[in-house]
Design a protein around this motif. Structure first.
Motif, PDB file in Angstrom:
ATOM      1  N   PRO A  33       0.864  -1.438  -0.104  1.00 29.81           N
ATOM      2  CA  PRO A  33       0.282   0.255  -0.206  1.00 29.81           C
ATOM      3  C   PRO A  33       0.778   1.058   0.334  1.00 29.81           C
ATOM      4  O   PRO A  33       1.874   1.262   0.533  1.00 29.81           O
ATOM      5  N   LEU A  34       0.952   2.263  -0.496  1.00 29.69           N
ATOM      6  CA  LEU A  34       1.396   3.602  -0.790  1.00 29.69           C
ATOM      7  C   LEU A  34       0.213   4.445  -1.040  1.00 29.69           C
ATOM      8  O   LEU A  34      -0.497   4.445  -2.042  1.00 29.69           O
ATOM      9  N   ASP A  35      -0.185   5.305   0.267  1.00 31.64           N
ATOM     10  CA  ASP A  35      -0.765   6.920   0.868  1.00 31.64           C
ATOM     11  C   ASP A  35      -1.148   7.315  -1.111  1.00 31.64           C
ATOM     12  O   ASP A  35       0.444   7.712  -0.964  1.00 31.64           O
ATOM     13  N   GLY A  36      -2.306   7.619  -1.371  1.00 32.31           N
ATOM     14  CA  GLY A  36      -1.866   8.422  -2.125  1.00 32.31           C
ATOM     15  C   GLY A  36      -1.322   8.470  -3.530  1.00 32.31           C
ATOM     16  O   GLY A  36      -1.121   9.156  -4.899  1.00 32.31           O
ATOM     17  N   PRO A  42       5.258   6.159   9.358  1.00 25.74           N
ATOM     18  CA  PRO A  42       5.950   6.583  10.481  1.00 25.74           C
ATOM     19  C   PRO A  42       6.300   8.199  10.485  1.00 25.74           C
ATOM     20  O   PRO A  42       6.499   8.947  11.254  1.00 25.74           O
ATOM     21  N   SER A  43       4.849   9.153   9.612  1.00 25.50           N
ATOM     22  CA  SER A  43       4.163   9.706   9.651  1.00 25.50           C
ATOM     23  C   SER A  43       4.460  10.642  10.900  1.00 25.50           C
ATOM     24  O   SER A  43       3.605  10.129  12.295  1.00 25.50           O
ATOM     25  N   PRO A 101       3.265  10.310  17.690  1.00 27.61           N
ATOM     26  CA  PRO A 101       3.332  11.308  18.625  1.00 27.61           C
ATOM     27  C   PRO A 101       1.508  10.149  19.326  1.00 27.61           C
ATOM     28  O   PRO A 101       1.516  10.193  20.368  1.00 27.61           O
ATOM     29  N   LYS A 102       0.957  10.213  18.590  1.00 28.09           N
ATOM     30  CA  LYS A 102      -0.758   9.626  18.776  1.00 28.09           C
ATOM     31  C   LYS A 102      -1.048   8.386  19.049  1.00 28.09           C
ATOM     32  O   LYS A 102      -1.907   7.320  19.132  1.00 28.09           O
ATOM     33  N   ARG A 109      12.683  -2.329   9.296  1.00 24.17           N
ATOM     34  CA  ARG A 109      13.453  -0.762   9.733  1.00 24.17           C
ATOM     35  C   ARG A 109      11.900  -0.366  10.991  1.00 24.17           C
ATOM     36  O   ARG A 109      11.131  -0.207  10.940  1.00 24.17           O
ATOM     37  N   THR A 110      13.136   0.951  11.703  1.00 23.92           N
ATOM     38  CA  THR A 110      12.531   1.392  12.909  1.00 23.92           C
ATOM     39  C   THR A 110      12.053   2.847  12.290  1.00 23.92           C
ATOM     40  O   THR A 110      11.912   2.694  11.417  1.00 23.92           O
ATOM     41  N   ARG A 111      10.749   2.924  13.034  1.00 22.68           N
ATOM     42  CA  ARG A 111      10.508   3.967  12.482  1.00 22.68           C
ATOM     43  C   ARG A 111      10.883   5.477  12.152  1.00 22.68           C
ATOM     44  O   ARG A 111      11.244   6.329  10.999  1.00 22.68           O
ATOM     45  N   VAL A 112      12.263   5.678  13.338  1.00 21.39           N
ATOM     46  CA  VAL A 112      13.228   6.633  12.864  1.00 21.39           C
ATOM     47  C   VAL A 112      13.643   6.649  11.718  1.00 21.39           C
ATOM     48  O   VAL A 112      14.586   7.659  10.939  1.00 21.39           O
TER      49      VAL A 112
END
Ligand SMILES: Cc1cc2nc3c(=O)[nH]c(=O)nc-3n(C[C@H](O)[C@H](O)[C@H](O)COP(=O)(O)O)c2cc1C
Length: 311
Positions: free
Chosen positions: A7-10, A96-97, A102-103, A165-168
């Motif tokens: 999936p690639l959003d957009g 990762p956005s 943060p939520k 991969r990690t988020r960072v």
């Protein structure tokens, strides 16, 4: 080996998926970009439109994806998905956005394994459909992944698609194959691999190391739409210029019919050409030519020139 379209959003909305499936072979499942059920009783019109079976052609076997960390919202969204006729739903545990992490959603979901387990307890109890997950290996450090895998091991997932991969790390650098190795050793669920498969050789490396049933391809399939077929046939297959042009024109025409303004359309095509320009002999120049095309006529001229000189 089964091939999944990531999936690639957009990018990989029903418009792209339908066009792709009409022109190319080899993809067994398409994963839809995430939707985000919330407190509203119904999914958004745009989310429903992308998933409705009548908007996805018969060749597209689609798996809807939900991003949520609230089990009630996930269940509500999944039930609407089931009503549309789907028997599987995928959880996004990787986006990762900065607006979602943060939520506690996307890759942010991975930060608290206690809450993850509670979430899975609830959704597995309340849903009568297959549940798969697409996961990163942690938020900041690959060391987080073992504990995350131990949570996944407690539940009967349809499969776990790992983007190591990690988020960072976002989408940069090399995938962490040590983390994938660890998951491969301990997973009680079926695994799928995702990340940086851009060529047949990249695929062969994964295939030679792991006995898995599927791999998921994202950017690789956008750059080279024949990659799935190449993997299936185990040989490089050239796409004729004519076929590629027809495919790109079809994607353009279908987006044009769907979008309200030329500005949005041209922005969409800039995004497409960030991937498509890899099929040219001068990636940066071609992407720039598309960026500089400020109206539809100029866009068409730029594509003509690219096909004449750079493909
Ligand atoms: C623009 C963009 C949008 C993405 N949208 C999603 C998404 O909606 N859901 C998801 O699980 N992953 C999403 N991803 C991640 C991809 O599905 C995939 O995991 C990532 O591109 C790595 O695979 P690749 O190296 O084969 O491209 C997105 C990636 C990009 C670059």
């Amino acid at each position: 080996m089964k091939i999944y379209f990531a999936p690639l959003d957009g990018v990989t909305s029903h418009i792209y998926r339908n066009a792709y499936a009409d022109f190319f072979e080899g993809v067994d499942k398409y994963f839809a970009p995430f939707i985000s059920p919330c407190h509203n009783p119904k999914l958004k019109g745009k989310e429903i439109k992308d998933l409705l079976p009548e908007n996805n052609n018969d060749k597209v076997r689609l798996i809807p994806q939900i991003m949520a960390n609230n089990a009630e919202y996930f269940v509500k969204g999944a039930k609407q998905i089931a009503e549309m006729g789907y028997d599987e739903v995928n959880l996004n545990a990787g986006c990762p956005s900065g607006t979602v992490v943060p939520k506690g959603r996307g890759a942010g979901f991975l930060k608290d394994t206690y809450l993850m387990e509670k979430f899975f307890d609830e959704i597995f109890e309340k849903l009568d459909m297959k549940i798969s997950v697409k996961t990163r290996i942690g938020l900041t450090d690959a060391d987080e992944f073992e504990e995350i895998m131990e949570v996944y091991n407690k539940f009967p997932f349809e499969e776990i698609i790992i983007h190591p991969r990690t988020r960072v790390q976002l989408y940069k650098g090399e995938p962490d194959m040590e983390a994938f190795d660890m998951a491969y050793r301990i997973s009680k669920n079926k695994l799928s691999y995702n990340g940086n498969i851009f060529t047949l050789e990249d695929y062969k490396e994964i295939e030679s190391k792991y006995k898995i049933n599927s791999v998921m391809l994202g950017r690789g399939l956008l750059r080279n739409p024949n990659l799935a077929e190449e993997i299936k046939q185990n040989k490089k297959i050239e796409i004729s210029k004519e076929k590629l042009r027809k495919f790109y024109d079809r994607v353009f025409d279908d987006f044009a019919a769907d979008m309200s303004s030329d500005k949005h359309l041209l922005n969409k095509m800039i995004e497409m050409w960030n991937y498509w320009s890899y099929a040219t002999t001068d990636q940066h120049k071609c992407a720039k030519m598309i960026r500089k095309a400020h109206n539809v006529q100029k866009y068409r001229q730029a594509v003509d020139e690219i096909f004449e000189k750079f493909i």
